[in-house]
Design an enzyme around this catalytic site. Structure first.
Site, PDB file in Angstrom:
ATOM      1  CG  ASP A  58       0.551  10.575 -20.131  1.00  0.00           C
ATOM      2  OD1 ASP A  58       1.680  10.060 -20.173  1.00  0.00           O
ATOM      3  OD2 ASP A  58       0.366  11.752 -19.763  1.00  0.00           O
ATOM      4  CB  SER A 100       4.811  12.707 -20.760  1.00  0.00           C
ATOM      5  OG  SER A 100       4.152  11.822 -19.891  1.00  0.00           O
ATOM      6  CD  GLN A 125       4.944   8.444 -21.111  1.00  0.00           C
ATOM      7  OE1 GLN A 125       5.342   7.923 -20.071  1.00  0.00           O
ATOM      8  NE2 GLN A 125       3.735   8.954 -21.236  1.00  0.00           N
TER       9      GLN A 125
END
Length: 320
Positions: free
Chosen positions: A237, A258, A308
């Protein structure tokens, strides 16, 4: 006289092993009851920042799920939604629901809870290894090896010297809170802090929404499959979200966070060995950026795929 290599070795030793720094702290969970775990250790990625790092919550949720399955099963995918921001000054509870235990596959649902509210929900699937006649994969990009590239710290210093002392002090303070990992980017925009990004983009003159970096964890974490997957989830991430910003590099980002994060684990790997992280953004719009990532082993094996979507807003964005 000490060589450059020995200096790097000493620096790594001084930081301690990854198992001590990461596994025994931020990825370590206390078992409170059946299917219920708690974490009180959080990485703080920015000076004075109080939001918990999303990659850490994913990694901890996968740790919790993994504690409830047969050790012969391995995580092959996860799908997580970030529901609300968490605070890194408070503990997080991880509640695991054992959705299904089959002969080949097991499914777990995990809720990360803080102050009575879910900050993340995640579905994770585990399976036993099996043989298949169906085998294919993309080809790994041809790139320079990590030994020929500058580290993220060296790249940052290259641009940092052109800024006033207060800016240099701020960036250096941020770097003291970094996780124990090493990054070697193929281009500087992959790793630079936002305050340095505009200068780099002017010099590099690139607006392609792609990032490619070599990355690995510092220290040794061994061959434990679940442990490597949890650390990879933790790291994945860190770079991916801002990839969508590279399509409009001159627009100042006011918010990026996110929304969801999915991973598929295709082949065994060690995250403490060099892996190539290839990131690209097929689209952004409507206040969101969509990003895809592939993590390759150095031998050319595609080990992990990542997808994502993130909130991506500029200073002039309107909120519905």
């Amino acid at each position: 006289m000490a060589t450059e290599g020995s200096k790097e070795d000493e620096e790594r030793k001084s930081r301690g092993s990854l198992r001590n720094i990461l596994i025994d702290t931020v990825l370590n969970l206390e078992e409170l009851d059946v299917n219920l775990y708690r974490s009180s250790n959080h990485w703080k990625p920015m000076v004075n920042a109080n939001a918990v790092f999303g990659g850490q919550v994913i990694g901890q949720a996968l740790v919790a799920a993994g504690k409830t399955v047969d050790q012969k099963m391995h995580a092959h995918s996860l799908h997580a939604y970030f529901v609300r921001p968490g605070k890194n000054i408070r503990p997080i509870l991880y509640q695991v629901q054992r959705v299904r235990d089959g002969k080949s596959y097991a499914t777990r649902s995990v809720s990360a809870i803080q102050q009575g509210n879910a900050i993340l929900t995640m579905q994770a699937s585990f399976n036993r290894e099996e043989y298949s006649e169906f085998k294919h994969q993309y080809t790994m990009p041809v790139v320079p090896p990590p030994e020929q590239l500058l580290s993220a710290r060296e790249v940052t210093e290259k641009y940092l010297i052109e800024f006033p002392e207060p800016v240099q002090d701020y960036i250096r303070k941020r770097r003291t809170a970094e996780v124990p990992m090493e990054i070697k980017p193929l281009n500087p925009t992959a790793v630079l802090p936002a305050v340095l990004l505009q200068k780099a983009l002017q010099l590099e003159n690139t607006d392609e929404p792609k990032r490619v970096v070599w990355m690995k964890a510092l220290g040794n974490i061994g061959d434990d499959g679940l442990l490597n997957r949890c650390v990879a989830a933790y790291f994945s991430d860190m770079i991916l979200a801002m990839t969508s910003h590279l399509a409009r590099p001159k627009v100042i980002v006011s918010m990026v966070t996110s929304l969801d994060h999915s991973m598929w684990f295709h082949a065994p790997f060690r995250i403490d060995e060099w892996m190539l992280y290839e990131c690209e953004s097929p689209r952004s719009g409507a206040g969101r950026g969509f990003n895809l990532g592939r993590l390759w082993r150095r031998d050319g094996t595609l080990a992990i795929s990542v997808a994502q979507e993130c909130v991506l807003r500029s200073a002039g964005s309107s909120k519905l």
